[in-house]
Motif scaffolding. Sequence first.
Motif, PDB file in Angstrom:
ATOM      1  N   ASN A  99      24.886 -10.798  31.193  1.00  0.00           N
ATOM      2  CA  ASN A  99      24.175 -10.155  32.163  1.00  0.00           C
ATOM      3  C   ASN A  99      24.973  -9.445  33.207  1.00  0.00           C
ATOM      4  O   ASN A  99      24.638  -8.493  33.931  1.00  0.00           O
ATOM      5  CB  ASN A  99      23.775 -11.635  33.146  1.00  0.00           C
ATOM      6  CG  ASN A  99      22.565 -12.119  32.709  1.00  0.00           C
ATOM      7  OD1 ASN A  99      21.673 -11.411  32.023  1.00  0.00           O
ATOM      8  ND2 ASN A  99      22.122 -13.518  32.848  1.00  0.00           N
ATOM      9  N   PHE A 115      25.356  -5.802  31.331  1.00  0.00           N
ATOM     10  CA  PHE A 115      24.116  -4.981  31.436  1.00  0.00           C
ATOM     11  C   PHE A 115      23.201  -5.177  32.549  1.00  0.00           C
ATOM     12  O   PHE A 115      21.971  -5.048  32.463  1.00  0.00           O
ATOM     13  CB  PHE A 115      23.372  -5.610  30.033  1.00  0.00           C
ATOM     14  CG  PHE A 115      24.121  -5.177  28.851  1.00  0.00           C
ATOM     15  CD1 PHE A 115      24.212  -4.042  28.359  1.00  0.00           C
ATOM     16  CD2 PHE A 115      24.783  -6.187  28.277  1.00  0.00           C
ATOM     17  CE1 PHE A 115      25.037  -3.657  27.143  1.00  0.00           C
ATOM     18  CE2 PHE A 115      25.440  -5.884  27.183  1.00  0.00           C
ATOM     19  CZ  PHE A 115      25.831  -4.699  26.702  1.00  0.00           C
ATOM     20  N   ASP A 116      23.952  -5.767  33.549  1.00  0.00           N
ATOM     21  CA  ASP A 116      23.248  -5.869  34.898  1.00  0.00           C
ATOM     22  C   ASP A 116      21.800  -6.573  34.966  1.00  0.00           C
ATOM     23  O   ASP A 116      20.890  -6.292  35.569  1.00  0.00           O
ATOM     24  CB  ASP A 116      23.007  -4.230  35.505  1.00  0.00           C
ATOM     25  CG  ASP A 116      24.244  -3.351  35.625  1.00  0.00           C
ATOM     26  OD1 ASP A 116      25.081  -4.034  36.026  1.00  0.00           O
ATOM     27  OD2 ASP A 116      24.098  -2.211  35.361  1.00  0.00           O
ATOM     28  N   LYS A 173      19.577  -6.631  32.689  1.00  0.00           N
ATOM     29  CA  LYS A 173      18.425  -5.747  32.211  1.00  0.00           C
ATOM     30  C   LYS A 173      17.883  -6.230  30.968  1.00  0.00           C
ATOM     31  O   LYS A 173      16.768  -6.080  30.351  1.00  0.00           O
ATOM     32  CB  LYS A 173      18.780  -4.434  31.884  1.00  0.00           C
ATOM     33  CG  LYS A 173      19.085  -3.516  33.341  1.00  0.00           C
ATOM     34  CD  LYS A 173      19.180  -2.333  33.021  1.00  0.00           C
ATOM     35  CE  LYS A 173      19.624  -1.568  34.264  1.00  0.00           C
ATOM     36  NZ  LYS A 173      20.373  -0.280  34.111  1.00  0.00           N
ATOM     37  N   CYS A 174      18.843  -7.154  30.188  1.00  0.00           N
ATOM     38  CA  CYS A 174      18.631  -7.429  28.791  1.00  0.00           C
ATOM     39  C   CYS A 174      18.797  -9.239  28.938  1.00  0.00           C
ATOM     40  O   CYS A 174      19.672  -9.797  28.771  1.00  0.00           O
ATOM     41  CB  CYS A 174      19.752  -7.026  27.981  1.00  0.00           C
ATOM     42  SG  CYS A 174      19.949  -5.138  27.793  1.00  0.00           S
ATOM     43  N   LYS A 194       9.676  -9.256  25.142  1.00  0.00           N
ATOM     44  CA  LYS A 194      10.123  -7.878  25.734  1.00  0.00           C
ATOM     45  C   LYS A 194      11.493  -7.380  25.034  1.00  0.00           C
ATOM     46  O   LYS A 194      12.519  -8.212  25.147  1.00  0.00           O
ATOM     47  CB  LYS A 194       9.973  -7.849  27.151  1.00  0.00           C
ATOM     48  CG  LYS A 194       8.661  -7.931  27.832  1.00  0.00           C
ATOM     49  CD  LYS A 194       8.799  -7.932  29.022  1.00  0.00           C
ATOM     50  CE  LYS A 194       7.364  -8.390  29.654  1.00  0.00           C
ATOM     51  NZ  LYS A 194       7.101  -8.451  31.206  1.00  0.00           N
ATOM     52  N   CYS A 222      16.588  -6.729  24.287  1.00  0.00           N
ATOM     53  CA  CYS A 222      17.036  -8.072  24.602  1.00  0.00           C
ATOM     54  C   CYS A 222      17.784  -8.641  23.744  1.00  0.00           C
ATOM     55  O   CYS A 222      18.308  -7.934  22.788  1.00  0.00           O
ATOM     56  CB  CYS A 222      15.782  -9.050  24.440  1.00  0.00           C
ATOM     57  SG  CYS A 222      15.110  -9.161  22.648  1.00  0.00           S
ATOM     58  N   GLN A 257      12.874   4.095  25.415  1.00  0.00           N
ATOM     59  CA  GLN A 257      13.142   3.746  26.707  1.00  0.00           C
ATOM     60  C   GLN A 257      14.720   3.350  26.753  1.00  0.00           C
ATOM     61  O   GLN A 257      15.112   4.010  27.830  1.00  0.00           O
ATOM     62  CB  GLN A 257      12.459   2.720  27.299  1.00  0.00           C
ATOM     63  CG  GLN A 257      10.818   2.926  27.259  1.00  0.00           C
ATOM     64  CD  GLN A 257      10.018   1.709  27.643  1.00  0.00           C
ATOM     65  OE1 GLN A 257      10.452   0.591  27.849  1.00  0.00           O
ATOM     66  NE2 GLN A 257       8.858   1.809  27.596  1.00  0.00           N
ATOM     67  N   ASP A 258      15.482   2.834  25.981  1.00  0.00           N
ATOM     68  CA  ASP A 258      16.742   2.157  26.130  1.00  0.00           C
ATOM     69  C   ASP A 258      17.742   3.337  26.403  1.00  0.00           C
ATOM     70  O   ASP A 258      18.739   3.443  26.839  1.00  0.00           O
ATOM     71  CB  ASP A 258      16.982   1.272  25.152  1.00  0.00           C
ATOM     72  CG  ASP A 258      16.060   0.155  25.208  1.00  0.00           C
ATOM     73  OD1 ASP A 258      15.722  -0.113  26.495  1.00  0.00           O
ATOM     74  OD2 ASP A 258      16.048  -0.693  24.137  1.00  0.00           O
ATOM     75  N   ALA A 303      17.807   4.771  29.459  1.00  0.00           N
ATOM     76  CA  ALA A 303      18.592   3.561  30.507  1.00  0.00           C
ATOM     77  C   ALA A 303      20.004   3.439  30.270  1.00  0.00           C
ATOM     78  O   ALA A 303      20.546   2.787  30.682  1.00  0.00           O
ATOM     79  CB  ALA A 303      17.563   2.364  30.457  1.00  0.00           C
ATOM     80  N   LEU A 329      21.049   2.245  27.205  1.00  0.00           N
ATOM     81  CA  LEU A 329      21.169   1.194  26.175  1.00  0.00           C
ATOM     82  C   LEU A 329      21.000   1.477  24.841  1.00  0.00           C
ATOM     83  O   LEU A 329      20.534   0.824  24.013  1.00  0.00           O
ATOM     84  CB  LEU A 329      20.048  -0.157  26.668  1.00  0.00           C
ATOM     85  CG  LEU A 329      20.338  -0.674  27.954  1.00  0.00           C
ATOM     86  CD1 LEU A 329      19.049  -1.315  28.316  1.00  0.00           C
ATOM     87  CD2 LEU A 329      21.650  -1.311  28.280  1.00  0.00           C
ATOM     88  N   ASN A 361      18.830 -18.238  30.836  1.00  0.00           N
ATOM     89  CA  ASN A 361      18.943 -17.084  31.805  1.00  0.00           C
ATOM     90  C   ASN A 361      18.722 -17.650  33.409  1.00  0.00           C
ATOM     91  O   ASN A 361      19.641 -17.196  34.348  1.00  0.00           O
ATOM     92  CB  ASN A 361      17.944 -16.114  31.525  1.00  0.00           C
ATOM     93  CG  ASN A 361      18.303 -15.214  30.370  1.00  0.00           C
ATOM     94  OD1 ASN A 361      19.251 -14.380  30.372  1.00  0.00           O
ATOM     95  ND2 ASN A 361      17.635 -15.464  29.397  1.00  0.00           N
TER      96      ASN A 361
END
Length: 160
Positions: free
Chosen positions: A13, A16-17, A19-20, A32, A35, A69-70, A73, A75, A153
Amino acid sequence: MQDFLQALAKRLNQLFDGKCPVYLGRIWQGEKTPCFYLQLPGLKRHELICGRVRREIDLELHFYADSRQDAAAGLSCDLVAEKLLRGLGALAGVRRAYRGWDLQCGPAGNGAGQEYLRFKARYVFFTTLELEAADGLSDLPAAAELMSYFKINNKVKEEE
């Protein structure tokens, strides 16, 4: 084992802030991406002299991306691989520190056309026979926790 899993989830966490999400056990259809999917780690135990014990945790972590998308971003699989190799060399749990050895990262596939990034490492720590018994170090997470996204999480988010 729970201490190690929480340390790993917290570090992912941070890297990857948040986001995953990190899934432990099995990814259900419709989860989603991007991940991380964490297979249940393998445990090894070696008794040493004077009541000391060397424990090893074999980790395999998969990163699934939504390539369209990644990449925008930040990723992409190459960037994720670099972050994993640099950021997961050592983990700090609540009870102990875990040192990573033989870190490897590379592309993989599941035979159904789905590509993912595979990260493998062995984490080593030392303990004593007395602490090992008191900590329940060999206790695996309960079956309900093996497929739980929320267990791993949400605890990390609460602690931050």
